[in-house]
Enzyme design. Structure first.
Site, PDB file in Angstrom:
ATOM      1  N   ASP A 313      -0.895   0.351   6.921  1.00  0.00           N
ATOM      2  CA  ASP A 313      -0.022   0.747   8.017  1.00  0.00           C
ATOM      3  C   ASP A 313      -0.470   2.120   8.509  1.00  0.00           C
ATOM      4  OD1 ASP A 313       2.021   0.782   9.813  1.00  0.00           O
ATOM      5  OD2 ASP A 313       3.581   1.259   8.364  1.00  0.00           O
ATOM      6  N   ASP A 549       4.439   1.577   3.331  1.00  0.00           N
ATOM      7  CA  ASP A 549       5.506   2.438   2.804  1.00  0.00           C
ATOM      8  C   ASP A 549       6.883   2.080   3.341  1.00  0.00           C
ATOM      9  OD1 ASP A 549       5.204   3.226   5.419  1.00  0.00           O
ATOM     10  OD2 ASP A 549       5.370   5.374   5.010  1.00  0.00           O
ATOM     11  N   ASP A 553       6.834  -3.602   5.632  1.00  0.00           N
ATOM     12  CA  ASP A 553       5.585  -3.946   4.944  1.00  0.00           C
ATOM     13  C   ASP A 553       5.814  -4.836   3.728  1.00  0.00           C
ATOM     14  OD1 ASP A 553       4.047  -2.240   6.660  1.00  0.00           O
ATOM     15  OD2 ASP A 553       4.716  -0.526   5.487  1.00  0.00           O
TER      16      ASP A 553
END
Length: 812
Positions: A313, A549, A553
């Protein structure tokens, strides 16, 4: 993994209904804890001391070794039971290492626990989840995992129950709704009263499943398990058959037959291989823990060594997760002051405290009069916008421009320029009352755009450069605008960052594997699409690691071969991930990958040393079952070979640096590497037994010849394993050679070695010259086989699709 039992109804007790603003008193909480109504259902990450002792002591091979030693003692052969010393040393090393790992893991796990905000006597208190009690008032916000069954008392939450149902659908929770343990908050904020805690709720089973406490065996460990199971079925009946055959030989005596049979059986047991793998992985885990890296699963260390694609990400990984406002663009008829006032009103009235809200609060002052809001729709990664409704029936909406008001905007040129610079753009719009569902209000009109800048994480560029040098492909997956994502990735040095895709335009039945391979950056990705990208890459034959995080996700982390979470992010992401970076430092990744590759590369090399002994013992036994010769080696001679040609060098080689990406099938590779030495060893044992019998040599002479010549075979295999030679490797080979033959000559009576007769000496020279030639021939054949297998794998490996370039029309 055992199926979880249905939770039992809670024991009847006095129930309290505290105010959401007051919570329980400290006295009430203490009373609940004394009654055993605390939320103490979590299991520790590491084994208990008893489990460590049990797993190391009570194994099939330990019992087999004890039985073999008992047989030797029964026939009065005390000397040959020295192999128990090796077993005891292996056992001691295994227990000590696991206890050290447990100590480090317990300490790091304690530091890694995320506290929960609890209301006690009207004050907010941070407590570990296991100190919560029944009827506690707990605060939940974005990213929080529901740690026990609860009833929402105030506020509004949007909850994802994917860890319960497997579906990523967002469920809105209003006061009075039940919150299920194991689900997690996507958006909103609220306070809930704990309805069930500890073993009386689903928290223990669901949370443990989310954290993957069901250990997934790696390819290497599964291969070792299959190998040991096969040996366990073969060794005992083969040993009994060999003993019967030895006793049938002319002039056979029971003590000699038992000794040689047990020598053959001990030679077929890879007593150190499994221990070597377990200890090497455990020591690696302990080293990572010292670097503030929490590893939930040993298998992920091997998976890291095999990773060829890294998905991450943008926010919180490449960037530091902090934002700063860089500019504004007011809509026609809306002044800059009015836009700033509206942004300040929204930022300070919204309940969400995400990086965007913090950046807006730092830049724009709070209004003098409160908004008087009656409803809020918090930001979620699914919608990519948030909304507030005032008491006058008017609303403000802040979110991605293309999600709030699709189509060209009033300052499209400036917006495109800002996105190309990697900045984030948010549109503030005003509208009517919010619908009953979480949908946009009608009559939206733009007020203006606000631009924010992500800050690159220190060391991100160097980390990404490392992965590029190691042949690992990096994919950036984000919910932000794809142009902005690509620009940030380009600034960080991601190769092929200009190959981006806007996943909103992709159909549901898209070929996600093809898309994932042909693009580098992905924008406006929903949580479900992140998961589909990971699944697509795996379907194309890639070993995929995912770093994230946030709660968006979680689904992708669960499906990745190796999942890594940041400790500064969502606690749910940490629980799902196999590895947690406790300092949230992306630059620690090269150390983790390098550690995985070092351990795997060295274990694979060392495994071939262990298998050489198993192969030559097994092949020699198969031949000698049908030949009129006794097995030539005694257990103590096998121990000499195992200690100095296998145990010591394999242990020392596991500490050598090795950064090559692991690949191929572990056991197949190890067997192919070991076969030349194993076949040569079998030729030595069978050939010397046959030649010794033809020359009329005594059994002691044949045994001595085999033991000395096995040193030649062992040194040849060690030389192959250490090739190409370095100063350290050459020294290791020399030390093992001097040690082996020094022990053979200085401690000859201990190892039952005799002075050779002239005929035996000539036979020694003949085989000493012939065996290296046999090994060279076997090595050449094995090399050709390995090359052919590698070529076949390359032909069957899916080809990477040609990258798709984007035109200006695509960017628009």
């Amino acid at each position: 993994m055992k199926h979880a039992k249905q939770p039992q109804p809670p024991t009847p007790c006095q129930r309290w209904d505290p105010s959401p603003n007051a919570g329980l008193t400290h006295a009430q909480a203490a009373q609940r804890a004394a009654e055993g109504l605390a939320n103490t259902a979590a299991k520790p990450l590491s084994k208990t001391t008893g489990q460590i002792l049990w797993d190391n002591l009570f194994t099939f091979f330990n019992f087999l070794f004890l039985a073999l030693a008992a047989c030797l003692i029964a026939v009065g052969d005390w000397t040959d039971v020295t192999f128990l010393a090796v077993v005891a040393c292996n056992l001691l090393v295994g227990i000590v290492q696991e206890l050290r790992v447990k100590k480090v893991l317990d300490r790091v796990s304690l530091l890694a626990q995320r506290p929960v905000t609890v209301i006690r006597q009207g004050e907010s208190v941070l407590l570990p989840p296991d100190q919560l009690v029944l009827d506690d008032i707990v605060e939940f916000g974005p990213g929080s995992q529901i740690c026990a069954d609860a009833i929402l008392a105030s506020g509004r939450l949007e909850v994802n129950e994917a860890l319960l149902t497997g579906e990523s659908r967002i469920i809105e929770k209003l006061p009075g709704a039940k919150l299920l343990s194991g689900s997690f908050v996507v958006a909103g904020a609220g306070r809930a009263r704990l309805e069930q805690v500890g073993e009386s709720c689903w928290a223990a089973r669901i949370a443990q499943a989310a954290r993957k406490h069901k250990r997934h065996r790696s390819e290497m460990m599964r291969a070792l398990d299959r190998w040991l199971r096969l040996l366990s079925f073969i060794i005992v009946p083969l040993g009994m058959f060999l003993l019967t055959r030895q006793l049938a030989l002319p002039g056979a005596a029971l003590p000699a037959a038992v000794s040689t049979t047990i020598g053959a059986v001990v030679g077929m047991i890879p007593e150190g291989l499994y221990l070597l793998v377990s200890v090497a992985l455990a020591v690696s885990l302990m080293g990572l823990a010292r670097r503030r890296v929490l590893v939930h699963e040993l298998a992920c260390i091997e998976n890291l060594a095999r990773v060829d694609t890294l998905c991450l990400d943008k926010t919180g990984t490449i960037t530091a997760g902090t934002l700063a406002v860089t500019g504004l663009c007011a809509a026609p008829g809306v002044g800059a002051a009015a836009l700033e006032a509206a942004l300040g009103l929204f930022a300070h009235a919204a309940s969400s405290q995400n990086p965007t809200s913090l950046a807006l609060q730092a830049r724009f002052a709070a209004p003098g009069a409160p908004l008087g809001q009656v409803r809020e729709i918090p930001f979620s990664s699914e919608r990519k916008w948030a909304a507030l409704e005032s008491g006058a029936g008017q609303s403000l909406v802040l979110g991605a421009p293309e999600m709030v008001l699709p189509g060209p905007l009033f300052c499209q040129a400036q917006l495109d320029a800002e996105l190309r610079q990697g900045r984030r753009a948010l549109l503030l719009a005003a509208g009517g009352a919010l619908p009953a569902t979480a949908a946009l209000p009608g009559g939206l009109r733009p007020l203006g755009l606000v631009f924010l800048q992500d800050e690159l994480r220190p060391g991100a560029a160097e980390t990404l450069r490392y992965f590029r040098q190691q042949g690992v492909t990096v994919k950036v997956i984000s919910g932000d605008n794809p142009v902005a994502v690509a620009r940030i990735a380009q600034q960080a040095g991601v190769e092929g960052a200009d190959l981006w895709a806007d996943t909103r335009a992709l159909p549901e039945d898209a070929d996600w594997g093809q898309i994932a391979e042909s693009h580098t950056c992905f924008g406006r990705v929903s949580p479900q699409q992140k998961r589909q990208l990971i699944q697509g890459l795996k379907a194309k034959g890639h070993t995929v690691a995912m770093i994230g995080d946030g709660v968006n996700d979680v689904l992708a982390l669960k499906d990745a071969d190796c999942s890594v979470a940041m400790a500064a992010g969502s606690e749910t992401a940490q629980q799902v991930a196999q590895i947690v970076l406790l300092d949230s430092d992306f630059s620690a990744m090269p150390h983790i990958v390098a550690e995985g590759r070092r351990v795997m590369g060295n274990i694979q090399r060392a495994a071939s040393l262990f298998l050489v002994k198993n192969i030559f013992s097994f092949l020699a036994v198969l031949f000698l079952l049908w030949l009129p010769f006794a097995y030539p080696l005694t257990p103590i001679q096998i121990s000499l070979f195992g200690g100095l040609m296998i145990g010591a060098p394999s242990f020392l080689l596991t500490f050598e640096p090795s950064f090559k990406k692991a690949g191929g099938h572990f056991m197949r590779t190890a067997l192919l590497n070991a076969l030349p030495g194993g076949i040569t060893g079998a030729v030595c044992l069978v050939g010397v037994s046959w030649a010794g019998g033809a020359l009329g040599l005594a059994s002691g002479q044949v045994s001595t010849l085999c033991c000395l010549l096995l040193g030649v075979v062992g040194l040849g295999q060690l030389l192959v394993v250490c090739w190409p030679l370095t100063g350290w490797r050459a020294t290791l080979v020399a030390l093992m050679g001097f040690g082996y033959y020094g022990a053979a000559f200085l401690l000859a009576p201990l190892f039952r070695l005799e002075a050779l007769t002239p005929a035996a000496g000539r036979l020694l020279l003949l085989f000493a010259v012939a065996l290296p030639a046999v090994m060279a021939l076997c090595q050449g054949t094995a090399f050709l086989v390995k090359r052919r297998l590698a070529a076949r794998e390359r032909r069957t490996r899916p080809s990477v699709a040609a990258p798709a370039r984007h035109s200006k029309k695509d960017a628009a």
